[in-house]
Design a protein around this motif. Structure first.
Motif, PDB file in Angstrom:
ATOM      1  N   ASN A 273      -4.709  -0.856   1.670  1.00  0.00           N
ATOM      2  CA  ASN A 273      -4.668  -0.556   0.253  1.00  0.00           C
ATOM      3  C   ASN A 273      -3.219  -0.468  -0.218  1.00  0.00           C
ATOM      4  N   THR A 274      -3.024  -0.057  -1.435  1.00  0.00           N
ATOM      5  CA  THR A 274      -1.711   0.040  -2.046  1.00  0.00           C
ATOM      6  C   THR A 274      -0.756   0.926  -1.247  1.00  0.00           C
ATOM      7  N   ALA A 275       0.515   0.532  -1.202  1.00  0.00           N
ATOM      8  CA  ALA A 275       1.596   1.330  -0.602  1.00  0.00           C
ATOM      9  C   ALA A 275       1.226   1.864   0.775  1.00  0.00           C
ATOM     10  N   THR A 276       0.807   0.971   1.648  1.00  0.00           N
ATOM     11  CA  THR A 276       0.355   1.353   2.998  1.00  0.00           C
ATOM     12  C   THR A 276       1.259   0.704   4.049  1.00  0.00           C
ATOM     13  N   GLN A 277       1.537   1.454   5.100  1.00  0.00           N
ATOM     14  CA  GLN A 277       2.312   0.950   6.222  1.00  0.00           C
ATOM     15  C   GLN A 277       1.584   1.277   7.514  1.00  0.00           C
ATOM     16  N   LEU A 278       1.440   0.275   8.378  1.00  0.00           N
ATOM     17  CA  LEU A 278       0.841   0.514   9.688  1.00  0.00           C
ATOM     18  C   LEU A 278       1.367  -0.490  10.691  1.00  0.00           C
TER      19      LEU A 278
END
Length: 460
Positions: A273-278
């Motif tokens: 989703n929006t503004a996600t980091q993984l």
């Protein structure tokens, strides 16, 4: 060596007049060679094509035949009518039904014809909320499907006077636009069914996996067929083993307002989703993800030998094969389980097992579990379609959700406005339309100042 073996196999198959009886194509049939078809693209294409096939199989018989001729064989509505011996008006009605049915079948996991998908919002004011009755929604979606079917009738699109009428209908209500865009997306997505056209030249090329049927001269080529199948099996095993053991760690990130779908080499799919980091790491022994921030939906391939582990701050989530979403905000982790079983473990607590329709809030050493209805889970997953689904939430909470997606930020300036109840389905990336709706539906003051939209109660 693999390329040489592949080319030899293709050459022998062609000279032996081998007939292909099963063809799996990349959903967009874009890859010109096998060498360019990465495992991620192949898995994503197969998954998408299988989903479309399942959706197609759910249609009523006549409707399915119309959609197959229109989308797979590429016939016009007039040609479909001639092929089936029915009128063009009947074809158009069947297309309209197909559009709606495909939109339901292709909706995000958990979003079916009931729940969020059956609750788009409109600017109807009732007891301090913006909400939509299911009867009104059905009428709007039926009209939207009729517009799409009418436009589909001609390659040139709608005549000018009909286009003006459509534009006026879309401008009349946000709910009209939401329904039209959702159904139009599903109908355009069905264009990928053309990959099933066995007569397509693209499918005749060696850019997909072929199932071998019979040889034109079996007595001469039976041995060759066995060798070919053995080579295919060896190639497939080698390629799969290589993909599973050599995939390096990958970093993924979305900007504000963006979404991204990721196919892993084990068959799992992640949607950011929006503004996600993984970060992901899949090997022959382990499957791990580190969720640094944001929200993601996980559709995990079942593999009892390799549990799928997600690290989110001080929380760890472990699954074998299931569908669920995670939202990380600082050290807080929200979990919603759509299918299967999920284990959540905090740094200082005992593991907690979640099952279907369970939701959990993990914070430090505590995990609070609650049971949700299917409608509530559907609402929480509306973002998979770029929608925000609100069910009697406060305007303050709705503003907080909108502010995750866009540059323009909603600022609610007083408690009276902040406490207004909101229900409905809204475009996550169109906060301006939502603000206009607040003004029209509740009479709230709306002012734009730079990157802020300030909302306040009217002066008495």
């Amino acid at each position: 060596m693999l390329s040489t073996a592949r080319n030899l196999l293709i050459d022998r198959a062609r000279r032996a007049q081998i007939v292909a009886i099963e063809t799996f194509a990349d959903m967009d049939t874009l890859a010109p060679t096998i060498d360019e078809l990465t495992p991620e693209r192949h898995l994503a294409a197969r998954s998408e094509l299988n989903l479309l096939q399942r959706a197609l199989n759910l249609l009523p018989a006549r409707c399915r035949e119309v959609v197959e001729l229109r989308k797979i064989e590429g016939l016009s509505q007039r040609e479909v009518a001639a092929r089936m011996g029915i009128t063009e008006d009947t074809v158009e009605r069947q297309v309209s039904k197909g559009v709606r049915a495909l939109a339901v079948a292709l909706h995000a996991p958990g979003l079916a014809s009931s729940g969020a998908a059956a609750r788009p919002g409109s600017a109807l004011r009732k007891e301090g909320t913006i909400q939509m009755k299911s009867k009104e929604l059905n009428e709007i979606e039926a009209r939207a499907a009729d517009w799409i079917a009418e436009r589909d009738r001609s390659d040139a699109g709608l005549p000018p006077e009909r286009q003006v009428a459509l534009d006026a209908w879309l401008d009349a209500s946000t709910a009209h636009r939401v329904a039209f865009l959702r159904l139009d997306h599903a109908w355009r997505r069905a264009n990928r069914l053309q990959a099933l056209q066995s007569a397509s030249p693209a499918l005749a090329e060696p850019t997909m996996w072929l199932g071998l049927a019979r040889l034109a001269r079996p007595q001469v080529y039976r041995a060759a067929a066995g060798i070919c199948l053995a080579v295919l099996a060896l190639l497939a095993f080698t390629l799969v083993a290589d993909f599973r053991t050599s995939q390096p760690a990958q970093n993924y990130a979305t900007k504000r307002g963006q979404r991204e779908s990721v196919a892993l080499s084990d068959g799992s799919r992640l949607t950011l989703n929006t503004a996600t980091q993984l970060r992901t790491a899949v090997t022959a022994q382990t499957r791990e993800v580190w969720l640094e921030q944001g929200e993601a939906f996980f559709d995990i391939a079942h593999d009892p030998q390799r549990p799928f582990v997600i690290h989110a701050g001080r929380q760890t989530v472990t699954v074998l094969g299931t569908k669920f979403s995670l939202l990380r905000e600082g050290e807080q982790l929200r979990v919603a389980v759509l299918e299967g079983r999920v284990q959540v473990k905090s740094a200082r607590g005992n593991p907690v097992i979640l099952t279907r329709d369970d939701a959990a809030l993990a914070d430090g050493g505590n995990v609070l579990v609650s049971k949700k209805s299917s409608e509530q889970l559907s609402a929480s997953l509306g973002w998979l379609q770029g929608k925000l689904v609100f069910d009697e939430v406060s305007l303050a909470d709705a503003a907080r959700q909108f502010n995750r997606y866009g540059r323009m930020q909603l600022v609610i300036e007083d408690d009276a406005a902040a406490g207004i109840g909101i229900g409905g389905v809204f475009d996550a990336n169109n906060v301006e339309a939502f603000a206009r709706l607040l003004h029209a539906g509740f009479g709230l003051n709306v002012q734009i100042a730079g990157d802020e939209i300030r909302v306040s109660s009217p002066v008495r």
